[in-house]
Design an enzyme around this catalytic site. Structure first.
Site, PDB file in Angstrom:
ATOM      1  N   ARG A 100     -18.228  -3.634  17.343  1.00 44.08           N
ATOM      2  CA  ARG A 100     -17.447  -4.834  17.008  1.00 44.08           C
ATOM      3  C   ARG A 100     -16.134  -4.871  17.767  1.00 44.08           C
ATOM      4  O   ARG A 100     -15.310  -3.963  17.628  1.00 44.08           O
ATOM      5  CB  ARG A 100     -17.212  -4.863  15.494  1.00 44.08           C
ATOM      6  N   CYS A 124       0.266  -0.077  10.333  1.00 42.22           N
ATOM      7  CA  CYS A 124      -0.180  -1.085   9.362  1.00 42.22           C
ATOM      8  C   CYS A 124       0.960  -1.852   8.701  1.00 42.22           C
ATOM      9  O   CYS A 124       1.878  -1.267   8.113  1.00 42.22           O
ATOM     10  CB  CYS A 124      -1.040  -0.406   8.295  1.00 42.22           C
ATOM     11  N   CYS A 139       0.289   4.697   7.064  1.00 39.80           N
ATOM     12  CA  CYS A 139      -0.378   4.473   8.358  1.00 39.80           C
ATOM     13  C   CYS A 139       0.584   3.702   9.268  1.00 39.80           C
ATOM     14  O   CYS A 139       0.971   2.569   8.934  1.00 39.80           O
ATOM     15  CB  CYS A 139      -1.672   3.705   8.152  1.00 39.80           C
ATOM     16  N   CYS A 199     -19.528  -6.390   3.166  1.00 41.15           N
ATOM     17  CA  CYS A 199     -18.836  -5.168   3.569  1.00 41.15           C
ATOM     18  C   CYS A 199     -17.536  -5.107   2.781  1.00 41.15           C
ATOM     19  O   CYS A 199     -16.902  -6.134   2.569  1.00 41.15           O
ATOM     20  CB  CYS A 199     -18.553  -5.234   5.068  1.00 41.15           C
ATOM     21  N   CYS A 224     -16.501  -9.492   4.983  1.00 40.48           N
ATOM     22  CA  CYS A 224     -15.836  -8.191   4.813  1.00 40.48           C
ATOM     23  C   CYS A 224     -14.567  -8.368   3.996  1.00 40.48           C
ATOM     24  O   CYS A 224     -13.665  -9.100   4.411  1.00 40.48           O
ATOM     25  CB  CYS A 224     -15.438  -7.610   6.167  1.00 40.48           C
ATOM     26  N   CYS A 269     -19.531   1.510   8.338  1.00 33.48           N
ATOM     27  CA  CYS A 269     -18.847   0.864   9.447  1.00 33.48           C
ATOM     28  C   CYS A 269     -17.619   1.719   9.709  1.00 33.48           C
ATOM     29  O   CYS A 269     -16.758   1.830   8.834  1.00 33.48           O
ATOM     30  CB  CYS A 269     -18.464  -0.553   9.020  1.00 33.48           C
ATOM     31  N   CYS A 289       0.828  -1.207   0.000  1.00 29.09           N
ATOM     32  CA  CYS A 289       0.000   0.000   0.000  1.00 29.09           C
ATOM     33  C   CYS A 289       0.863   1.259   0.000  1.00 29.09           C
ATOM     34  O   CYS A 289       1.877   1.335   0.691  1.00 29.09           O
ATOM     35  CB  CYS A 289      -0.929  -0.008   1.217  1.00 29.09           C
TER      36      CYS A 289
HETATM   37  N1  SAM Z   1      -6.824   0.502   3.145  1.00 31.00           N
HETATM   38  C1  SAM Z   1      -8.104   0.643   3.704  1.00 31.00           C
HETATM   39  C2  SAM Z   1      -8.165   1.703   4.785  1.00 31.00           C
HETATM   40  O1  SAM Z   1      -7.144   2.125   5.291  1.00 31.00           O
HETATM   41  O2  SAM Z   1      -9.276   2.116   5.112  1.00 31.00           O
HETATM   42  C3  SAM Z   1      -8.675  -0.653   4.264  1.00 31.00           C
HETATM   43  C4  SAM Z   1      -7.818  -1.632   5.005  1.00 31.00           C
HETATM   44  S1  SAM Z   1      -7.170  -1.094   6.590  1.00 31.00           S
HETATM   45  C5  SAM Z   1      -6.075  -2.388   6.950  1.00 31.00           C
HETATM   46  C6  SAM Z   1      -8.556  -1.294   7.690  1.00 31.00           C
HETATM   47  C7  SAM Z   1      -8.370  -0.987   9.152  1.00 31.00           C
HETATM   48  O3  SAM Z   1      -7.633  -2.014   9.796  1.00 31.00           O
HETATM   49  C8  SAM Z   1      -7.629   0.271   9.543  1.00 31.00           C
HETATM   50  O4  SAM Z   1      -8.400   1.412   9.405  1.00 31.00           O
HETATM   51  C9  SAM Z   1      -7.304  -0.018  11.002  1.00 31.00           C
HETATM   52  O5  SAM Z   1      -8.349   0.417  11.833  1.00 31.00           O
HETATM   53  C10 SAM Z   1      -7.213  -1.539  11.056  1.00 31.00           C
HETATM   54  N2  SAM Z   1      -5.842  -1.996  11.319  1.00 31.00           N
HETATM   55  C11 SAM Z   1      -4.828  -2.069  10.433  1.00 31.00           C
HETATM   56  N3  SAM Z   1      -3.697  -2.505  11.025  1.00 31.00           N
HETATM   57  C12 SAM Z   1      -3.988  -2.716  12.322  1.00 31.00           C
HETATM   58  C13 SAM Z   1      -3.226  -3.163  13.439  1.00 31.00           C
HETATM   59  N4  SAM Z   1      -1.949  -3.447  13.343  1.00 31.00           N
HETATM   60  N5  SAM Z   1      -3.847  -3.275  14.636  1.00 31.00           N
HETATM   61  C14 SAM Z   1      -5.160  -2.970  14.749  1.00 31.00           C
HETATM   62  N6  SAM Z   1      -5.926  -2.537  13.726  1.00 31.00           N
HETATM   63  C15 SAM Z   1      -5.352  -2.399  12.528  1.00 31.00           C
HETATM   64 FE1  SF4 Z   2      -2.906   1.158   3.346  1.00 29.88          FE
HETATM   65 FE2  SF4 Z   2      -2.868  -0.063   5.729  1.00 29.88          FE
HETATM   66 FE3  SF4 Z   2      -3.235   2.583   5.601  1.00 29.88          FE
HETATM   67 FE4  SF4 Z   2      -5.190   0.944   4.753  1.00 29.88          FE
HETATM   68  S1  SF4 Z   2      -4.424   1.127   6.855  1.00 29.88           S
HETATM   69  S2  SF4 Z   2      -4.429   2.805   3.717  1.00 29.88           S
HETATM   70  S3  SF4 Z   2      -3.952  -0.755   3.915  1.00 29.88           S
HETATM   71  S4  SF4 Z   2      -1.373   1.455   4.959  1.00 29.88           S
END
Ligand code: SAM
Ligand code: SF4
Ligand code: DTB
Length: 332
Positions: free
Chosen positions: A256, A54, A51, A124, A91, A184, A47
């Site tokens: 959730r 992530c 973030c 979802c 989802c 959501c 990606c």
């Molecule tokens: N890329 C899209 C976005 O950012 O909306 C969808 C996928 S993203 C992985 C979805 C959600 O997963 C994030 O908004 C975050 O809340 C959660 N998430 C990702 N990594 C995480 C982690 N290490 N621990 C807890 N929640 C996490």
């Molecule tokens: Fe990309 Fe992870 Fe951020 Fe979603 S949460 S935009 S998958 S880096």
């Protein structure tokens, strides 16, 4: 709900808060039910966004490899297996900054949604940023709910993500709601935020018009190689307080209990259900991280006397209150 109300609710003595959360829960969700949702990462890793929690960001060396969008037949197989296991919501997540109408990959997603939505589960998707056109096309293809988390307060957001803004997130949510999808939206605890940040996030979520249909409360799962890899674990009582406060602020939402259940004892999870959680991710994997085994979850629900919710794929999105503004207030 205003910040000061949320502050008062959250900071009550623990048992007062639990009692209030339970009362609101029972008024709105009288059946002793939990919704089971299965997650599938249909496009993993690589990606562009930064973030800092992530593992799927291409900027960190987390060990998660970038993959292509999964083939539709494989996704359908996983969706059918999820349904057979009792999940009522499927989802699908993609590690993208967002999607654009007319691109091959978005057309593929629409095609996948059309077929998954025939299986009788709530569908979802979480694909990142959406415009009005993309949102309308997803709705038309059969999406029930769009997941797009605020993740934290607007004040803390720039410490966690710099490649897009909190305002971008709000705009996507508005597009999803305008297209008639349920939303959501929730967040992550444990990003180095204060309690005030958590309540600010909840203030904004609760002021959405309509309120979100579901609110995932994730606890950070620290991912090796990410900037937050060494972050301390969220305290159970803080998580339970946040769940109870969310239940009180957004009474009709499915709250959730999301990422981080592998770090929680069965007793801690029971407290979360008591406080107002009524949905979980079910299946031994989240997107890239671990989740409790199906047999463990079944045993836990059985011991607590909780049953599982029926699917409602035809549910309509909550309607907006026309006496309230559509935009949540960003100042207080
Ligand atoms: N890329 C899209 C976005 O950012 O909306 C969808 C996928 S993203 C992985 C979805 C959600 O997963 C994030 O908004 C975050 O809340 C959660 N998430 C990702 N990594 C995480 C982690 N290490 N621990 C807890 N929640 C996490
Ligand atoms: Fe990309 Fe992870 Fe951020 Fe979603 S949460 S935009 S998958 S880096
Ligand atoms: C949400 O709030 N949590 C889910 C779902 N929505 C997409 C994702 C949790 C991801 C946990 C980390 C991982 O699996 O990589």
């Amino acid at each position: 709900m205003t910040y000061s109300e949320l502050h008062r609710i959250y900071h009550q003595p623990f048992f007062e808060l639990l009692k209030q959360g339970r009362q609101v829960h029972e008024e709105n969700w009288p059946a002793q039910e939990v919704q089971l949702c299965t997650l599938l990462s249909i496009k993993t890793g690589g990606c562009s966004e930064d973030c800092s929690y992530c593992a799927q960001s291409a900027r960190y060396d987390s060990g998660v490899k970038a993959e292509k969008l999964m083939a539709k037949c494989d996704i359908l197989e996983r969706a059918e297996a999820a349904r057979a296991n009792g999940s009522t919501r499927f989802c699908m997540g993609a590690a993208w900054r967002g999607v654009r109408a007319g691109t091959d990959r978005f057309n593929q997603v629409l095609d996948i949604v059309r077929d998954v939505s025939k299986l009788g589960m709530e569908v979802c998707v979480t694909l990142g940023e959406l415009g009005a056109t993309e949102a309308a096309q997803l709705k038309e293809a059969g999406v029930t709910a769009y997941n797009h988390n605020l993740d934290t307060s607007p004040e803390h957001y720039p410490n966690i993500v710099t490649s897009h803004t909190f305002q971008d997130r709000l705009r996507t949510i508005r597009h999803a709601q305008d297209a008639g999808m349920s939303v959501c939206s929730g967040g992550i605890l444990g990003l180095g935020e204060t309690i005030a940040d958590r309540l600010r996030m909840l203030e904004i979520l609760s002021e959405f018009n309509p309120q979100p249909e579901s609110v995932p409360i994730n606890s950070l799962m620290p991912m090796p190689g990410t900037p937050l890899a060494e972050q301390a674990q969220v305290q159970v009582f803080d998580l339970v307080r946040m769940i109870a406060t969310t239940r009180i602020a957004i009474p009709r939402a499915k709250v959730r209990l999301s990422a981080g259940r592998t770090l929680l004892s069965r007793e801690a999870q029971a407290l979360c259900f008591f406080a107002g959680a009524n949905s979980i991710f079910y299946g031994d994997k989240l997107l890239t991280a671990a989740n409790p085994a199906v047999q463990e979850d079944q045993a836990l629900l059985r011991e607590l006397g909780l049953t599982t919710q029926e699917p409602n794929p035809a549910m309509s999105a909550p309607s907006a209150n026309t006496e309230r503004p559509l935009e949540p207030a960003l100042t207080h």
